[in-house]
Write an enzyme that holds these catalytic residues in place. Structure first.
Site, PDB file in Angstrom:
ATOM      1  N   CYS A 166       1.337  -3.883   5.096  1.00 24.57           N
ATOM      2  CA  CYS A 166       0.037  -4.373   5.583  1.00 24.57           C
ATOM      3  C   CYS A 166      -0.538  -3.481   6.675  1.00 24.57           C
ATOM      4  CB  CYS A 166       0.183  -5.782   6.137  1.00 24.57           C
ATOM      5  SG  CYS A 166       0.904  -6.994   5.025  1.00 24.57           S
ATOM      6  N   ASP A 167       0.293  -3.059   7.620  1.00 21.49           N
ATOM      7  CA  ASP A 167      -0.208  -2.462   8.858  1.00 21.49           C
ATOM      8  C   ASP A 167       0.191  -1.015   9.101  1.00 21.49           C
ATOM      9  OD1 ASP A 167      -1.355  -4.903   9.484  1.00 21.49           O
ATOM     10  OD2 ASP A 167       0.429  -5.615  10.531  1.00 21.49           O
ATOM     11  N   CYS A 211       4.882  -6.577   8.924  1.00 27.73           N
ATOM     12  CA  CYS A 211       4.619  -6.100   7.556  1.00 27.73           C
ATOM     13  C   CYS A 211       4.187  -4.639   7.580  1.00 27.73           C
ATOM     14  CB  CYS A 211       3.540  -6.959   6.902  1.00 27.73           C
ATOM     15  SG  CYS A 211       3.108  -6.443   5.230  1.00 27.73           S
TER      16      CYS A 211
END
Length: 319
Positions: A151-152, A148
């Site tokens: 997300c990261d 992701c």
């Protein structure tokens, strides 16, 4: 960190009949539980592992409103505690059989032998990133391996990363990462991308995106974190090692639709088809979160799906 009650895992709830049974305790399932409980409905959540779902694949969350930066385990615990606040009950096991007597009576069988009855079922079992299946992949999840970018991506600011894949998701996430990292290298097993033309054009014009064609990853290497990839050219067979700070894998998602595909309508990939109210093709069965057909798969949209499913269920089946 594990949040489930070990005693509950052994014995399960005393009740066997509920208004609503939610299958899956990720953000969608727990979001549904909160709204179901607030509506005064007796609610059971069935989870085969631990609460949290895919958010537990990352160390911290930076994009859930109201928290700024929060540990993913902590966010999952807060979801669980919020559901507890409204009387949600939990059992821990995998659903192995579903029986549909009629729209008002559904039986859910768990692998622990327990059987529950409800009027409404909300399927919130999520989807799992399709993995490469190479050495080092599981070892370095959250240590340089991610599924992701949203997300990261921020953890790789000014670093060099690799994106595996050639479809829309891979190229779109590469474009996103290019705003954060120093360089993105897209590695694809073919000699051309599968993404839509508009995305391809943007990627080819982006000075921070490079490409390695006709190549597959054979191994992910490192000590405490990802440090390099072992690559093989599928045409020449040549093997080489590429230093890298992180690897983002976008080769598809696999819906955790399992046995539910025998009961509700799905698309060709197994994702459950719903309307905007999260209703499936079967009355009294809803689907929420990543397991359903949708264009954006984020924690906030999963929670929203769960809230919609529970709210509509309360209005249609219990008013």
């Amino acid at each position: 960190m594990v949040f489930f009650d070990l005693e509950a895992k052994k014995t399960g709830p005393e009740k066997t009949e509920y208004d609503v049974i939610i299958i899956g305790a990720g953000p969608a399932g727990l979001g549904a539980a909160i709204y179901s409980g607030r509506a005064g409905l007796s609610t059971l959540v069935v989870e085969k592992n631990i609460e949290g779902g895919q958010i537990l694949l990352t160390d911290v969350m930076e994009n859930y409103p109201g928290y700024g930066i929060i540990n993913s385990n902590e966010l999952a615990q807060k979801f669980k505690e919020h559901a507890d606040l409204f009387g949600t009950e939990f059992d821990y096991g995998e659903v192995v059989k579903l029986e549909l007597d009629n729209e008002n009576s559904k039986l859910v069988h768990l692998d622990n032998g327990r059987v529950y009855k409800s009027k409404v079922i909300i399927i919130a079992t999520g989807a799992s990133p399709r993995k490469l299946g190479v050495p080092g992949e599981d070892e370095f999840i959250s240590k340089g391996v991610s599924y992701c970018a949203v997300c990261d991506g921020a953890f790789f600011a000014n670093k060099n990363v690799v994106v595996i894949g050639g479809g829309d998701s891979a190229v779109d996430e590469s474009l996103y990462l290019s705003r954060i990292v120093s360089k993105v290298t897209i590695i694809h097993r073919r000699d051309k991308l599968r993404a839509v033309k508009s995305l391809q054009e943007k990627a080819f014009k982006n000075p921070r995106i490079d490409f390695i064609w006709d190549t597959v990853v054979k191994e992910i290497k490192g000590n405490d974190k990802v440090e390099a990839l072992v690559l093989q050219n599928v045409k020449t067979g040549k093997i080489e090692e590429l230093p890298v700070d992180g690897v983002f894998i976008f080769i598809g998602l696999e819906p955790n639709s399992g046995i539910f595909k025998d009961f509700v309508e799905t698309d060709e990939n197994g994702f459950i088809i719903t309307n905007e109210d999260m209703e499936t093709s079967v009355k009294g069965i809803f689907a929420a979160g990543d397991v359903r057909v949708k264009s954006v798969r984020q924690v906030i949209t999963a929670v929203s799906d769960g809230a919609i499913a529970a709210t509509i269920a309360a209005r249609k089946y219990f008013d």
